[in-house]
Motif scaffolding. Structure first.
Motif, PDB file in Angstrom:
ATOM      1  N   LYS A 211       0.828  -1.208   0.000  1.00 27.74           N
ATOM      2  CA  LYS A 211       0.000   0.000   0.000  1.00 27.74           C
ATOM      3  C   LYS A 211       0.863   1.260   0.000  1.00 27.74           C
ATOM      4  CE  LYS A 211      -4.125  -1.995   1.956  1.00 27.74           C
ATOM      5  NZ  LYS A 211      -5.331  -1.717   2.690  1.00 27.74           N
ATOM      6  N   GLY A 212       1.898   1.267   0.820  1.00 23.81           N
ATOM      7  CA  GLY A 212       2.805   2.413   0.853  1.00 23.81           C
ATOM      8  C   GLY A 212       3.543   2.585  -0.453  1.00 23.81           C
ATOM      9  N   LEU A 213       3.954   1.486  -1.034  1.00 22.65           N
ATOM     10  CA  LEU A 213       4.663   1.527  -2.314  1.00 22.65           C
ATOM     11  C   LEU A 213       3.754   2.053  -3.423  1.00 22.65           C
ATOM     12  CD1 LEU A 213       7.239   0.868  -3.872  1.00 22.65           C
ATOM     13  CD2 LEU A 213       6.398  -1.460  -4.120  1.00 22.65           C
ATOM     14  N   ASN A 214       2.516   1.599  -3.457  1.00 23.70           N
ATOM     15  CA  ASN A 214       1.569   2.078  -4.468  1.00 23.70           C
ATOM     16  C   ASN A 214       1.357   3.583  -4.345  1.00 23.70           C
ATOM     17  OD1 ASN A 214       1.268  -0.507  -5.458  1.00 23.70           O
ATOM     18  ND2 ASN A 214      -0.753  -0.828  -4.567  1.00 23.70           N
ATOM     19  N   ALA A 215       1.191   4.066  -3.107  1.00 23.65           N
ATOM     20  CA  ALA A 215       0.992   5.504  -2.892  1.00 23.65           C
ATOM     21  C   ALA A 215       2.242   6.284  -3.277  1.00 23.65           C
ATOM     22  CB  ALA A 215       0.627   5.767  -1.432  1.00 23.65           C
TER      23      ALA A 215
ATOM     24  N   ALA B 164       5.142   9.871  -7.001  1.00 23.69           N
ATOM     25  CA  ALA B 164       6.371  10.140  -7.751  1.00 23.69           C
ATOM     26  C   ALA B 164       6.141  10.247  -9.255  1.00 23.69           C
ATOM     27  CB  ALA B 164       7.410   9.053  -7.465  1.00 23.69           C
ATOM     28  N   THR B 165       5.233   9.419  -9.778  1.00 27.35           N
ATOM     29  CA  THR B 165       5.051   9.378 -11.234  1.00 27.35           C
ATOM     30  C   THR B 165       3.758  10.029 -11.703  1.00 27.35           C
ATOM     31  OG1 THR B 165       3.893   7.248 -11.225  1.00 27.35           O
ATOM     32  CG2 THR B 165       6.319   7.183 -11.363  1.00 27.35           C
ATOM     33  N   GLY B 166       2.801  10.207 -10.790  1.00 31.27           N
ATOM     34  CA  GLY B 166       1.500  10.733 -11.178  1.00 31.27           C
ATOM     35  C   GLY B 166       0.601   9.694 -11.816  1.00 31.27           C
ATOM     36  N   LYS B 167       1.072   8.434 -11.861  1.00 35.60           N
ATOM     37  CA  LYS B 167       0.302   7.347 -12.474  1.00 35.60           C
ATOM     38  C   LYS B 167       0.133   6.220 -11.464  1.00 35.60           C
ATOM     39  CE  LYS B 167       3.131   6.387 -15.824  1.00 35.60           C
ATOM     40  NZ  LYS B 167       3.714   5.848 -17.064  1.00 35.60           N
ATOM     41  N   GLU B 168      -0.883   5.403 -11.735  1.00 33.97           N
ATOM     42  CA  GLU B 168      -1.045   4.185 -10.934  1.00 33.97           C
ATOM     43  C   GLU B 168       0.108   3.238 -11.269  1.00 33.97           C
ATOM     44  OE1 GLU B 168      -3.336   3.390  -8.603  1.00 33.97           O
ATOM     45  OE2 GLU B 168      -4.214   5.383  -8.824  1.00 33.97           O
ATOM     46  N   PRO B 169       0.563   2.445 -10.305  1.00 34.00           N
ATOM     47  CA  PRO B 169       1.602   1.465 -10.618  1.00 34.00           C
ATOM     48  C   PRO B 169       1.058   0.415 -11.586  1.00 34.00           C
ATOM     49  CG  PRO B 169       0.830   1.177  -8.374  1.00 34.00           C
ATOM     50  CD  PRO B 169       0.156   2.400  -8.913  1.00 34.00           C
ATOM     51  N   PRO B 170       1.933  -0.213 -12.347  1.00 38.40           N
ATOM     52  CA  PRO B 170       1.464  -1.234 -13.287  1.00 38.40           C
ATOM     53  C   PRO B 170       0.792  -2.396 -12.543  1.00 38.40           C
ATOM     54  CG  PRO B 170       3.858  -0.928 -13.465  1.00 38.40           C
ATOM     55  CD  PRO B 170       3.369  -0.028 -12.390  1.00 38.40           C
TER      56      PRO B 170
ATOM     57  N   VAL C 100       2.638  -2.158 -21.013  1.00 40.53           N
ATOM     58  CA  VAL C 100       3.404  -1.409 -20.013  1.00 40.53           C
ATOM     59  C   VAL C 100       4.806  -1.205 -20.574  1.00 40.53           C
ATOM     60  CG1 VAL C 100       4.344  -1.448 -17.671  1.00 40.53           C
ATOM     61  CG2 VAL C 100       2.069  -2.382 -18.118  1.00 40.53           C
ATOM     62  N   ALA C 101       5.288   0.037 -20.520  1.00 42.51           N
ATOM     63  CA  ALA C 101       6.632   0.343 -21.027  1.00 42.51           C
ATOM     64  C   ALA C 101       7.667  -0.514 -20.288  1.00 42.51           C
ATOM     65  CB  ALA C 101       6.944   1.817 -20.841  1.00 42.51           C
ATOM     66  N   MET C 102       8.665  -1.006 -21.018  1.00 43.70           N
ATOM     67  CA  MET C 102       9.682  -1.881 -20.437  1.00 43.70           C
ATOM     68  C   MET C 102      10.387  -1.205 -19.258  1.00 43.70           C
ATOM     69  SD  MET C 102      11.150  -4.794 -20.379  1.00 43.70           S
ATOM     70  CE  MET C 102      10.886  -5.629 -21.908  1.00 43.70           C
ATOM     71  N   ARG C 103      10.727   0.051 -19.412  1.00 44.29           N
ATOM     72  CA  ARG C 103      11.424   0.776 -18.341  1.00 44.29           C
ATOM     73  C   ARG C 103      10.565   0.814 -17.079  1.00 44.29           C
ATOM     74  NH1 ARG C 103      11.862   6.148 -16.458  1.00 44.29           N
ATOM     75  NH2 ARG C 103      13.953   6.626 -15.723  1.00 44.29           N
ATOM     76  N   GLU C 104       9.284   1.123 -17.240  1.00 42.53           N
ATOM     77  CA  GLU C 104       8.365   1.187 -16.111  1.00 42.53           C
ATOM     78  C   GLU C 104       8.188  -0.197 -15.470  1.00 42.53           C
ATOM     79  OE1 GLU C 104       3.887   2.851 -15.095  1.00 42.53           O
ATOM     80  OE2 GLU C 104       4.503   2.664 -17.187  1.00 42.53           O
ATOM     81  N   ALA C 105       8.057  -1.217 -16.293  1.00 43.99           N
ATOM     82  CA  ALA C 105       7.885  -2.589 -15.782  1.00 43.99           C
ATOM     83  C   ALA C 105       9.113  -3.038 -14.991  1.00 43.99           C
ATOM     84  CB  ALA C 105       7.615  -3.551 -16.933  1.00 43.99           C
TER      85      ALA C 105
END
Length: 99
Positions: free
Chosen positions: A30-34, A39-45, A53-58
């Motif tokens: 939960k902390g990591l998702n928040a 940090a990115t302004g997006k939901e985590p994959p 999903v972009a390779m870098r993001e994955a």
């Protein structure tokens, strides 16, 4: 300690360590998702293996989430083992030092 007492102790420790590790991993996730969203302004994959999903993001998500959750679970298990040792006077089964 008799064999049945040791088996019972092992079962108690197994349940205790499992619950503490799962709770710690849930809180960490939960902390990591928040943190990821902040940090990115997006939901985590949801699924880093998804080709959309972009390779870098994955890769970044897999590395960060895997490392953090493993560390948090290890810390929770260590705390549980410490509590077990203080309560019973000995280390849990499987964590006892080699002779």
């Amino acid at each position: 300690m008799s064999k049945s007492e040791e088996q019972e102790s092992s079962k108690i420790w197994g349940a205790f360590s499992l619950v503490s590790a799962l709770l710690a991993a849930t809180v960490a996730r939960k902390g990591l998702n928040a943190s990821w969203k902040a940090a990115t302004g997006k939901e985590p994959p949801a699924n880093p293996a998804d080709p959309d999903v972009a390779m870098r993001e994955a890769l970044l998500w897999a590395a960060v989430s895997g490392t953090l959750i493993a560390v948090v679970r290890m810390l929770a298990t260590r705390r549980a083992a410490d509590y077990y040792a203080r309560s019973t006077g000995k280390l849990p089964p499987g964590l006892r030092a080699d002779a």
